[in-house]
Design a protein around this motif. Structure first.
Motif, PDB file in Angstrom:
ATOM      1  N   ALA A  79       0.833  -1.208   0.000  1.00  0.00           N
ATOM      2  CA  ALA A  79       0.000   0.000   0.000  1.00  0.00           C
ATOM      3  C   ALA A  79       0.868   1.259   0.000  1.00  0.00           C
ATOM      4  CB  ALA A  79      -0.959  -0.004   1.188  1.00  0.00           C
ATOM      5  N   ILE A  80       1.959   1.245   0.737  1.00  0.00           N
ATOM      6  CA  ILE A  80       2.880   2.393   0.740  1.00  0.00           C
ATOM      7  C   ILE A  80       3.445   2.585  -0.661  1.00  0.00           C
ATOM      8  CG2 ILE A  80       5.122   3.221   1.569  1.00  0.00           C
ATOM      9  CD1 ILE A  80       4.406   1.814   4.282  1.00  0.00           C
TER      10      ILE A  80
ATOM     11  N   ALA B 164      -1.347   7.726   3.761  1.00  0.00           N
ATOM     12  CA  ALA B 164      -2.346   7.303   2.767  1.00  0.00           C
ATOM     13  C   ALA B 164      -2.483   5.786   2.755  1.00  0.00           C
ATOM     14  CB  ALA B 164      -1.973   7.814   1.381  1.00  0.00           C
ATOM     15  N   ALA B 165      -1.383   5.077   2.912  1.00  0.00           N
ATOM     16  CA  ALA B 165      -1.436   3.609   2.962  1.00  0.00           C
ATOM     17  C   ALA B 165      -2.225   3.155   4.184  1.00  0.00           C
ATOM     18  CB  ALA B 165      -0.028   3.027   2.996  1.00  0.00           C
ATOM     19  N   GLY B 166      -1.975   3.786   5.332  1.00  0.00           N
ATOM     20  CA  GLY B 166      -2.729   3.455   6.536  1.00  0.00           C
ATOM     21  C   GLY B 166      -4.215   3.686   6.349  1.00  0.00           C
ATOM     22  N   ARG B 167      -4.564   4.833   5.782  1.00  0.00           N
ATOM     23  CA  ARG B 167      -5.986   5.120   5.522  1.00  0.00           C
ATOM     24  C   ARG B 167      -6.592   4.084   4.587  1.00  0.00           C
ATOM     25  NH1 ARG B 167      -4.101  10.408   5.306  1.00  0.00           N
ATOM     26  NH2 ARG B 167      -4.045  10.365   3.018  1.00  0.00           N
TER      27      ARG B 167
ATOM     28  N   GLY C 290       4.054  18.673   1.205  1.00  0.00           N
ATOM     29  CA  GLY C 290       3.588  17.326   1.526  1.00  0.00           C
ATOM     30  C   GLY C 290       4.760  16.365   1.585  1.00  0.00           C
ATOM     31  N   GLY C 291       4.565  15.288   2.302  1.00  0.00           N
ATOM     32  CA  GLY C 291       5.607  14.290   2.427  1.00  0.00           C
ATOM     33  C   GLY C 291       5.383  13.186   1.422  1.00  0.00           C
ATOM     34  N   GLY C 292       6.085  12.133   1.630  1.00  0.00           N
ATOM     35  CA  GLY C 292       5.931  10.991   0.757  1.00  0.00           C
ATOM     36  C   GLY C 292       6.755   9.836   1.272  1.00  0.00           C
ATOM     37  N   ALA C 293       6.553   8.695   0.685  1.00  0.00           N
ATOM     38  CA  ALA C 293       7.306   7.512   1.082  1.00  0.00           C
ATOM     39  C   ALA C 293       7.422   6.568  -0.099  1.00  0.00           C
ATOM     40  CB  ALA C 293       6.632   6.811   2.261  1.00  0.00           C
TER      41      ALA C 293
END
Length: 122
Positions: A36-37, A45-48, A82-85
């Motif tokens: 998801a990440i 966003a992956a957690g959501r 914004g961040g990101g991963a």
């Protein structure tokens, strides 16, 4: 609106794989999170997308980092832009290895699983 479930309906006779290493466990939940990440481009966003809190997602990423002894996610902090991963090479390799092991185990178990499913149907 209810958040999407992180668990999907498994077909009858499917395996769920958990790998126990000396440093900890890797299982479907952690692998789903890493996927998801990779897909969403951020831990929050992956957690959501999986119906979990940001803290829970970060805790799971940290647990995988501890198991492997190296970061599996490269995260940049949020802020104005914004961040990101993204997954690191270690993260991508872990997902690929896990999925390959999972496919091999499913193929090896298929005849017995099919027999078991046939015996359990009413």
């Amino acid at each position: 609106m209810k958040p999407p479930s992180r668990k999907t309906e498994a077909p009858p006779g499917a395996l769920s794989l958990r790998i126990d290493l000396a440093q900890g466990r890797i299982g479907p939940g952690k692998i789903h999170l890493l996927e998801a990440i990779d897909r969403e481009g951020s831990i929050s966003a992956a957690g959501r997308a999986l119906g979990m809190s940001y803290k829970r997602a970060w805790d799971l990423v940290d647990a995988v980092n501890q198991v492997l002894g190296t970061p599996v996610v490269d995260a940049s902090p949020g802020g104005y832009r914004g961040g990101g991963a993204v997954l690191t090479d270690a993260g991508r390799n872990l997902v690929a290895d896990y999925r390959a092991i999972e496919r091999a185990a499913q193929r090896a178990a298929e005849p017995r699983l099919n027999a078991l499913v046939r015996r359990t149907k009413s």
